[in-house]
Write an enzyme that holds these catalytic residues in place. Structure first.
Site, PDB file in Angstrom:
ATOM      1  N   ASP A  22      40.737  32.392  15.897  1.00  0.00           N
ATOM      2  CA  ASP A  22      39.782  31.446  16.465  1.00  0.00           C
ATOM      3  C   ASP A  22      39.166  31.979  17.759  1.00  0.00           C
ATOM      4  O   ASP A  22      39.830  32.674  18.525  1.00  0.00           O
ATOM      5  CB  ASP A  22      40.504  30.121  16.745  1.00  0.00           C
ATOM      6  CG  ASP A  22      39.549  28.983  17.020  1.00  0.00           C
ATOM      7  OD1 ASP A  22      38.370  29.085  16.629  1.00  0.00           O
ATOM      8  OD2 ASP A  22      39.979  27.989  17.625  1.00  0.00           O
ATOM      9  N   TRP A  27      33.507  33.685  22.242  1.00  0.00           N
ATOM     10  CA  TRP A  27      33.515  35.046  22.804  1.00  0.00           C
ATOM     11  C   TRP A  27      32.087  35.587  22.891  1.00  0.00           C
ATOM     12  O   TRP A  27      31.688  36.167  23.907  1.00  0.00           O
ATOM     13  CB  TRP A  27      34.375  35.937  21.919  1.00  0.00           C
ATOM     14  CG  TRP A  27      34.520  37.353  22.379  1.00  0.00           C
ATOM     15  CD1 TRP A  27      35.488  37.860  23.202  1.00  0.00           C
ATOM     16  CD2 TRP A  27      33.677  38.469  22.037  1.00  0.00           C
ATOM     17  NE1 TRP A  27      35.302  39.217  23.390  1.00  0.00           N
ATOM     18  CE2 TRP A  27      34.192  39.611  22.680  1.00  0.00           C
ATOM     19  CE3 TRP A  27      32.543  38.610  21.234  1.00  0.00           C
ATOM     20  CZ2 TRP A  27      33.623  40.878  22.563  1.00  0.00           C
ATOM     21  CZ3 TRP A  27      31.957  39.870  21.114  1.00  0.00           C
ATOM     22  CH2 TRP A  27      32.496  40.976  21.772  1.00  0.00           C
ATOM     23  N   THR A  68      37.865  25.712   4.029  1.00  0.00           N
ATOM     24  CA  THR A  68      37.036  24.853   3.191  1.00  0.00           C
ATOM     25  C   THR A  68      36.034  24.071   4.037  1.00  0.00           C
ATOM     26  O   THR A  68      34.986  23.651   3.537  1.00  0.00           O
ATOM     27  CB  THR A  68      37.923  23.864   2.401  1.00  0.00           C
ATOM     28  OG1 THR A  68      38.824  23.208   3.311  1.00  0.00           O
ATOM     29  CG2 THR A  68      38.727  24.579   1.333  1.00  0.00           C
ATOM     30  N   GLU A  69      36.340  23.885   5.313  1.00  0.00           N
ATOM     31  CA  GLU A  69      35.431  23.168   6.215  1.00  0.00           C
ATOM     32  C   GLU A  69      34.332  24.066   6.790  1.00  0.00           C
ATOM     33  O   GLU A  69      33.322  23.552   7.310  1.00  0.00           O
ATOM     34  CB  GLU A  69      36.217  22.541   7.368  1.00  0.00           C
ATOM     35  CG  GLU A  69      37.098  21.361   6.968  1.00  0.00           C
ATOM     36  CD  GLU A  69      38.352  21.777   6.211  1.00  0.00           C
ATOM     37  OE1 GLU A  69      38.793  21.017   5.332  1.00  0.00           O
ATOM     38  OE2 GLU A  69      38.877  22.884   6.485  1.00  0.00           O
ATOM     39  N   ASN A  70      34.504  25.365   6.715  1.00  0.00           N
ATOM     40  CA  ASN A  70      33.523  26.275   7.305  1.00  0.00           C
ATOM     41  C   ASN A  70      32.176  26.261   6.584  1.00  0.00           C
ATOM     42  O   ASN A  70      31.175  26.749   7.128  1.00  0.00           O
ATOM     43  CB  ASN A  70      34.051  27.711   7.336  1.00  0.00           C
ATOM     44  CG  ASN A  70      35.105  27.938   8.395  1.00  0.00           C
ATOM     45  OD1 ASN A  70      35.926  28.845   8.296  1.00  0.00           O
ATOM     46  ND2 ASN A  70      35.101  27.115   9.437  1.00  0.00           N
ATOM     47  N   GLU A 208      57.525  28.099  14.081  1.00  0.00           N
ATOM     48  CA  GLU A 208      57.372  28.095  15.534  1.00  0.00           C
ATOM     49  C   GLU A 208      55.897  28.353  15.844  1.00  0.00           C
ATOM     50  O   GLU A 208      55.226  29.098  15.118  1.00  0.00           O
ATOM     51  CB  GLU A 208      58.239  29.189  16.168  1.00  0.00           C
ATOM     52  CG  GLU A 208      59.723  29.041  15.899  1.00  0.00           C
ATOM     53  CD  GLU A 208      60.322  27.818  16.573  1.00  0.00           C
ATOM     54  OE1 GLU A 208      59.831  27.448  17.648  1.00  0.00           O
ATOM     55  OE2 GLU A 208      61.271  27.236  16.005  1.00  0.00           O
TER      56      GLU A 208
END
Length: 241
Positions: A22, A27, A68-70, A208
């Site tokens: 991400d 950036w 799937t949301e991209n 973790e």
């Protein structure tokens, strides 16, 4: 699995690391560059980190390449991401020399036919590799993965091949994209976000987590080692004492 740590002692390595790559867009924005430049830089970071993880003995790595949301993003950005993936697939044979086994997880049926063919080729070319197993999640969503697994179970029950009473955690896990693989021990998310974003929902039950403000294109092997060292210091009780 362990290796020598900074202090000379044994460093406990996670068997399976999952990464949410991400921060590419932010950036690029900070550098007054188009988002495509961030994605290109992020793609290079991915290759560097995958190679390094293989070199230090990580057995499994899963990276979130396209969710799937991209598909909700602007078409130009989607096209750029697909072209980056296509270029990677064309060059993925370079990973053969590094003994990395590749697998693509997600609903791949919506991808262009040429990309699906390249995916099948690259998976076949790396099938006998004995180094790190690299999962690349494309058109992947954790909820969708569970829905697809449940549909397969329902079809088996309808066909009489499975009794409802036979369904347990193991039978469902065996119908996920990651069937036969250990669940992630460590999930890494850079960029300052603190959520799973529909990633490996089932598999992350006892993972973790390691978060940082580093944007993905700036993520280096030293940051991966910081996450691994933090993981090594965790007391994993899995609900016990």
């Amino acid at each position: 699995m362990s290796k020598s740590g900074k202090g000379g002692g044994e460093l406990r390595l996670p068997q399976h690391i999952a990464i949410i790559m991400d921060g590419n867009g932010r950036w690029a924005k900070r550098r007054l560059l188009p988002r495509s430049a961030g994605h290109r830089s992020g793609a290079k970071t991915f290759q560097n980190i995958a190679r390094y993880a293989n070199q230090i003995g990580i057995r499994y790595m899963t990276v979130y390449a396209f969710s799937t949301e991209n598909w909700k993003r602007p078409q130009e950005e989607i096209d750029n991401l697909m072209n980056l993936l296509r270029d990677y697939l064309k060059d993925a044979k370079n990973f053969q020399a590094e003994n990395i086994q590749m697998q693509f997880i997600g609903d791949l049926t919506v991808l262009p036919a040429d990309m699906q063919a390249l995916i099948r080729r690259d998976e076949a070319l790396s099938a006998d590799a004995t180094g790190m197993h690299l999962n690349i999640a494309v058109n992947y969503g954790g909820r969708d993965e569970i829905v697809q697994a449940v549909r397969r179970l329902a079809a088996e029950v309808k066909a009489g091949a499975l009794e409802p009473s036979d369904i347990d955690q193991e039978t469902l896990s065996a119908r996920l994209y990651t069937a036969g693989q250990p669940d992630p021990d460590l999930i890494i998310r850079p960029s300052g976000e603190y959520r799973l974003s529909n990633y490996l929902i089932w598999q992350s039950a006892y993972a973790e987590f390691w978060f940082s403000d580093i944007l993905w294109p700036d993520f280096k092997p030293k940051h991966l080692m910081q996450a691994i060292e933090a993981f090594g210091g965790r007391d994993r009780r899995f609900g016990g004492v």
